[in-house]
Motif scaffolding. Structure first.
Motif, PDB file in Angstrom:
ATOM      1  N   HIS A  83      -4.293  12.086  -0.951  1.00  0.00           N
ATOM      2  CA  HIS A  83      -4.621  11.252  -2.120  1.00  0.00           C
ATOM      3  C   HIS A  83      -3.346  10.641  -2.695  1.00  0.00           C
ATOM      4  O   HIS A  83      -3.307   9.434  -2.999  1.00  0.00           O
ATOM      5  CB  HIS A  83      -5.324  12.107  -3.174  1.00  0.00           C
ATOM      6  N   VAL A  84      -2.300  11.439  -2.843  1.00  0.00           N
ATOM      7  CA  VAL A  84      -1.035  10.949  -3.401  1.00  0.00           C
ATOM      8  C   VAL A  84      -0.441   9.863  -2.511  1.00  0.00           C
ATOM      9  O   VAL A  84       0.039   8.826  -2.996  1.00  0.00           O
ATOM     10  CB  VAL A  84      -0.039  12.111  -3.582  1.00  0.00           C
ATOM     11  N   VAL A  85      -0.475  10.084  -1.188  1.00  0.00           N
ATOM     12  CA  VAL A  85       0.092   9.108  -0.248  1.00  0.00           C
ATOM     13  C   VAL A  85      -0.632   7.766  -0.362  1.00  0.00           C
ATOM     14  O   VAL A  85       0.011   6.705  -0.376  1.00  0.00           O
ATOM     15  CB  VAL A  85       0.013   9.643   1.199  1.00  0.00           C
ATOM     16  N   ASP A  86      -1.953   7.792  -0.468  1.00  0.00           N
ATOM     17  CA  ASP A  86      -2.713   6.545  -0.564  1.00  0.00           C
ATOM     18  C   ASP A  86      -2.499   5.826  -1.892  1.00  0.00           C
ATOM     19  O   ASP A  86      -2.806   4.639  -2.009  1.00  0.00           O
ATOM     20  CB  ASP A  86      -4.208   6.827  -0.372  1.00  0.00           C
ATOM     21  N   GLN A  87      -1.969   6.536  -2.884  1.00  0.00           N
ATOM     22  CA  GLN A  87      -1.772   5.955  -4.212  1.00  0.00           C
ATOM     23  C   GLN A  87      -0.299   5.601  -4.480  1.00  0.00           C
ATOM     24  O   GLN A  87       0.024   5.088  -5.554  1.00  0.00           O
ATOM     25  CB  GLN A  87      -2.228   6.954  -5.289  1.00  0.00           C
ATOM     26  N   THR A  88       0.591   5.863  -3.523  1.00  0.00           N
ATOM     27  CA  THR A  88       2.034   5.812  -3.786  1.00  0.00           C
ATOM     28  C   THR A  88       2.745   4.934  -2.759  1.00  0.00           C
ATOM     29  O   THR A  88       2.300   4.796  -1.623  1.00  0.00           O
ATOM     30  CB  THR A  88       2.628   7.234  -3.731  1.00  0.00           C
ATOM     31  N   GLU A  89       3.869   4.360  -3.159  1.00  0.00           N
ATOM     32  CA  GLU A  89       4.711   3.597  -2.241  1.00  0.00           C
ATOM     33  C   GLU A  89       5.298   4.558  -1.199  1.00  0.00           C
ATOM     34  O   GLU A  89       5.843   5.601  -1.522  1.00  0.00           O
ATOM     35  CB  GLU A  89       5.837   2.906  -3.026  1.00  0.00           C
TER      36      GLU A  89
ATOM     37  N   PHE B  74       2.483   8.578   8.977  1.00  0.00           N
ATOM     38  CA  PHE B  74       1.333   7.918   9.600  1.00  0.00           C
ATOM     39  C   PHE B  74       0.999   6.617   8.874  1.00  0.00           C
ATOM     40  O   PHE B  74       0.695   5.601   9.496  1.00  0.00           O
ATOM     41  CB  PHE B  74       0.132   8.863   9.575  1.00  0.00           C
ATOM     42  N   SER B  75       1.059   6.638   7.555  1.00  0.00           N
ATOM     43  CA  SER B  75       0.735   5.450   6.767  1.00  0.00           C
ATOM     44  C   SER B  75       1.831   4.393   6.858  1.00  0.00           C
ATOM     45  O   SER B  75       1.547   3.187   6.846  1.00  0.00           O
ATOM     46  CB  SER B  75       0.525   5.844   5.300  1.00  0.00           C
ATOM     47  N   LEU B  76       3.078   4.832   6.958  1.00  0.00           N
ATOM     48  CA  LEU B  76       4.196   3.888   6.978  1.00  0.00           C
ATOM     49  C   LEU B  76       4.206   3.047   8.250  1.00  0.00           C
ATOM     50  O   LEU B  76       4.557   1.865   8.218  1.00  0.00           O
ATOM     51  CB  LEU B  76       5.519   4.651   6.842  1.00  0.00           C
ATOM     52  N   ILE B  77       3.798   3.630   9.380  1.00  0.00           N
ATOM     53  CA  ILE B  77       3.763   2.872  10.636  1.00  0.00           C
ATOM     54  C   ILE B  77       2.924   1.602  10.474  1.00  0.00           C
ATOM     55  O   ILE B  77       3.302   0.519  10.920  1.00  0.00           O
ATOM     56  CB  ILE B  77       3.189   3.734  11.784  1.00  0.00           C
TER      57      ILE B  77
ATOM     58  N   ILE C 184       1.515  -1.224  -1.700  1.00  0.00           N
ATOM     59  CA  ILE C 184       0.433  -0.236  -1.669  1.00  0.00           C
ATOM     60  C   ILE C 184      -0.864  -0.995  -1.412  1.00  0.00           C
ATOM     61  O   ILE C 184      -1.273  -1.841  -2.209  1.00  0.00           O
ATOM     62  CB  ILE C 184       0.358   0.531  -3.009  1.00  0.00           C
ATOM     63  N   LEU C 185      -1.534  -0.693  -0.288  1.00  0.00           N
ATOM     64  CA  LEU C 185      -2.704  -1.462   0.124  1.00  0.00           C
ATOM     65  C   LEU C 185      -4.018  -0.907  -0.409  1.00  0.00           C
ATOM     66  O   LEU C 185      -5.071  -1.482  -0.194  1.00  0.00           O
ATOM     67  CB  LEU C 185      -2.765  -1.521   1.666  1.00  0.00           C
ATOM     68  N   ASN C 186      -3.965   0.211  -1.099  1.00  0.00           N
ATOM     69  CA  ASN C 186      -5.189   0.821  -1.611  1.00  0.00           C
ATOM     70  C   ASN C 186      -5.695   0.041  -2.835  1.00  0.00           C
ATOM     71  O   ASN C 186      -4.999  -0.030  -3.854  1.00  0.00           O
ATOM     72  CB  ASN C 186      -4.909   2.278  -1.986  1.00  0.00           C
ATOM     73  N   PRO C 187      -6.898  -0.545  -2.774  1.00  0.00           N
ATOM     74  CA  PRO C 187      -7.413  -1.298  -3.930  1.00  0.00           C
ATOM     75  C   PRO C 187      -7.909  -0.415  -5.064  1.00  0.00           C
ATOM     76  O   PRO C 187      -8.237  -0.915  -6.141  1.00  0.00           O
ATOM     77  CB  PRO C 187      -8.582  -2.095  -3.320  1.00  0.00           C
ATOM     78  N   LYS C 188      -7.953   0.896  -4.826  1.00  0.00           N
ATOM     79  CA  LYS C 188      -8.505   1.808  -5.833  1.00  0.00           C
ATOM     80  C   LYS C 188      -7.407   2.666  -6.469  1.00  0.00           C
ATOM     81  O   LYS C 188      -7.494   3.885  -6.534  1.00  0.00           O
ATOM     82  CB  LYS C 188      -9.572   2.709  -5.211  1.00  0.00           C
TER      83      LYS C 188
ATOM     84  N   THR D  88      -9.069   4.080  11.601  1.00  0.00           N
ATOM     85  CA  THR D  88      -8.822   4.366  10.183  1.00  0.00           C
ATOM     86  C   THR D  88      -8.473   3.104   9.406  1.00  0.00           C
ATOM     87  O   THR D  88      -7.527   2.404   9.761  1.00  0.00           O
ATOM     88  CB  THR D  88      -7.666   5.374  10.027  1.00  0.00           C
ATOM     89  N   PRO D  89      -9.199   2.781   8.337  1.00  0.00           N
ATOM     90  CA  PRO D  89      -8.831   1.635   7.487  1.00  0.00           C
ATOM     91  C   PRO D  89      -7.531   1.906   6.728  1.00  0.00           C
ATOM     92  O   PRO D  89      -7.196   3.056   6.444  1.00  0.00           O
ATOM     93  CB  PRO D  89     -10.019   1.498   6.530  1.00  0.00           C
ATOM     94  N   ASP D  90      -6.804   0.826   6.394  1.00  0.00           N
ATOM     95  CA  ASP D  90      -5.476   0.969   5.772  1.00  0.00           C
ATOM     96  C   ASP D  90      -5.511   1.768   4.471  1.00  0.00           C
ATOM     97  O   ASP D  90      -4.593   2.535   4.182  1.00  0.00           O
ATOM     98  CB  ASP D  90      -4.877  -0.423   5.505  1.00  0.00           C
ATOM     99  N   ASN D  91      -6.564   1.587   3.669  1.00  0.00           N
ATOM    100  CA  ASN D  91      -6.585   2.235   2.358  1.00  0.00           C
ATOM    101  C   ASN D  91      -6.916   3.726   2.432  1.00  0.00           C
ATOM    102  O   ASN D  91      -6.905   4.417   1.422  1.00  0.00           O
ATOM    103  CB  ASN D  91      -7.600   1.535   1.450  1.00  0.00           C
ATOM    104  N   MET D  92      -7.184   4.246   3.654  1.00  0.00           N
ATOM    105  CA  MET D  92      -7.539   5.666   3.793  1.00  0.00           C
ATOM    106  C   MET D  92      -6.586   6.417   4.708  1.00  0.00           C
ATOM    107  O   MET D  92      -6.821   7.576   5.039  1.00  0.00           O
ATOM    108  CB  MET D  92      -8.959   5.804   4.362  1.00  0.00           C
TER     109      MET D  92
END
Length: 418
Positions: free
Chosen positions: A67-73, A132-135, A201-205, A342-346
């Motif tokens: 959750h933190v990773v999806d909400q953070t730079e 994983f998200s940074l790639i 940050i690509l998460n719209p939420k 996996t979508p970018d925001n997840m």
């Protein structure tokens, strides 16, 4: 597809340097800790407790970390993760000081090591999802599979050299200065990382309630048959088939090859996996991915059984080498599934679930191996784990025919055409 597509992006090359330095340091550190702990205790269960001390915080905080990773730079979060690892390495460096060992009891040193390993588990809960998200923020979608292969290959190369150097380093300069080398590599990773700029940050939420965020992440994983099947298969295989936690016992008491032989044994699986991964850049594995994954895990189980019963050093090395080669196949397929599905925001939350299923099963497997060795004996414990892996593959093939028929060709072509 161009096998070097991802390497044509400068930031991705820097990312690979960061990942290499971190994995090298982490894998070397784990080996040095294993050697020191078994030298202090001569108890196989103590090796299992190392894994347990890391897996408890890693699993306990994994979903929150996602959750933190999806909400953070992502870049700055990875900086904090590397700083946390550096604190652990520096603490282990001081704990391994020979003068300190003379003034403190073995039990106090042992418990202090466990405490630092626990702290490292907290760091690991965040570092996997962040990487994983940074790639996905560094390379375009059309080369995700190629980037995932190079990233995994770098991970395996570091996993080869880290344990190998650890074994020789223990012999040449001792545990204390080996920990100093590890600390140096963590600082090197930090310096490289600052050459990558911050990412959006690509998460719209942003600001989404944490419980809803975690619920959405878990729901996505469990509803995706490809992701859930791949994670489950690897989790059970690694949980029961992981013999590496018992390698100090094989090196010191069964094969009698000392710290240098221990380094070779520990590096052998990663050598095999690295060769597989480098080959996969030219020969992709996405066609008939389900069948290939099942056969790879089956081969892994056979190799573990051979290693368990062997009393000849080079046969043991060969068995571990082949186990790594087939494990490399399963790792590439799993990472390709995750990147494509996996979508970018997840990405943070899905990577966290992956760390629970697969990453943390390494440590749970270490605890299971140590406990089984304590109850059954070392060799029967390893053979038992290999047999359980074979049973798992048979069960997946029989009861999940859709997974057996999984093919990723259409997904790869779709990404390439975007």
């Amino acid at each position: 597809m161009d096998p070097y597509a991802a390497l044509r992006y400068k930031e991705f090359n820097i990312f690979l340097l960061v990942r290499f330095a971190m994995v090298f340091a982490w894998s070397m550190q784990f080996i040095v800790i294993e050697w020191q702990v078994y030298s202090l205790t001569k108890d196989p269960l103590s090796l299992g407790i190392i894994g347990l001390m890391e897996v408890i915080p890693a699993v306990g905080t994994a979903l929150f970390a996602g959750h933190v990773v999806d909400q953070t730079e992502k870049r700055d979060l990875l900086v904090k993760c590397i700083l946390g690892f550096s604190v652990v390495s520096l603490g282990l460096f001081f704990l391994s000081d020979p003068d300190l060992e003379e003034s403190m009891s073995s039990k106090t040193i042992l418990y202090s090591i466990y405490a630092l390993v626990f702290l490292g588990g907290l760091v690991r809960a965040f570092i996997g999802p962040t990487i994983f998200s940074l790639i996905a923020l560094i390379v375009p979608k059309k080369i995700y599979p190629n980037a995932a292969t190079w990233s995994s290959s770098t991970w395996q190369l570091a996993s080869v050299l880290g344990p190998a150097l650890a074994g020789f380093s223990i012999s040449w300069i001792g545990v204390h200065w080996s920990m100093c080398v590890i600390f140096g590599f963590s600082l090197m990773a930090l310096l490289f990382l600052f050459r990558i700029p911050r990412k959006p940050i690509l998460n719209p939420k942003i600001g989404e309630p944490i419980l809803q965020s975690l619920k959405d992440g878990l729901k996505f994983v469990f509803n995706s048959k490809a992701i859930f099947g791949a994670l489950t298969l690897d989790m059970i295989a690694v949980l029961f088939g992981g013999a590496v936690a018992l390698l100090p016992i094989y090196a010191q008491d069964i094969l009698n090859v000392g710290s240098e032989g221990f380094g070779i044994l520990r590096a052998a699986p990663a050598v095999g996996a690295s060769i597989t991964m480098l080959g996969s850049t030219r020969f992709p594995l996405h066609k008939k991915a389900g069948k290939k994954l099942l056969w790879a895990v089956f081969g892994f189980g056979i190799c573990i059984i051979i290693f368990g019963v062997s009393k000849i050093f080079w046969i043991s090395v060969a068995a571990l080498f082949l186990s790594g080669a087939v494990d490399g196949v399963s790792m590439i397929i799993r990472q390709t599934i995750l990147q494509l599905k996996t979508p970018d925001n997840m990405r943070g939350r899905v990577a966290s679930v992956n760390s629970i299923f697969v990453g943390s099963s390494n440590e749970l497997g270490a605890f299971e191996s140590g406990l089984a060795a304590k109850i059954l004996g070392t060799v029967p414990a390893v053979v038992f784990g290999g047999c359980m892996t074979l049973l798992t593959v048979g069960g997946m093939a029989a009861f999940f025919p859709k997974f057996r028929k999984l093919d990723l060709t259409a997904d790869v072509e779709e990404q390439e055409n975007e």
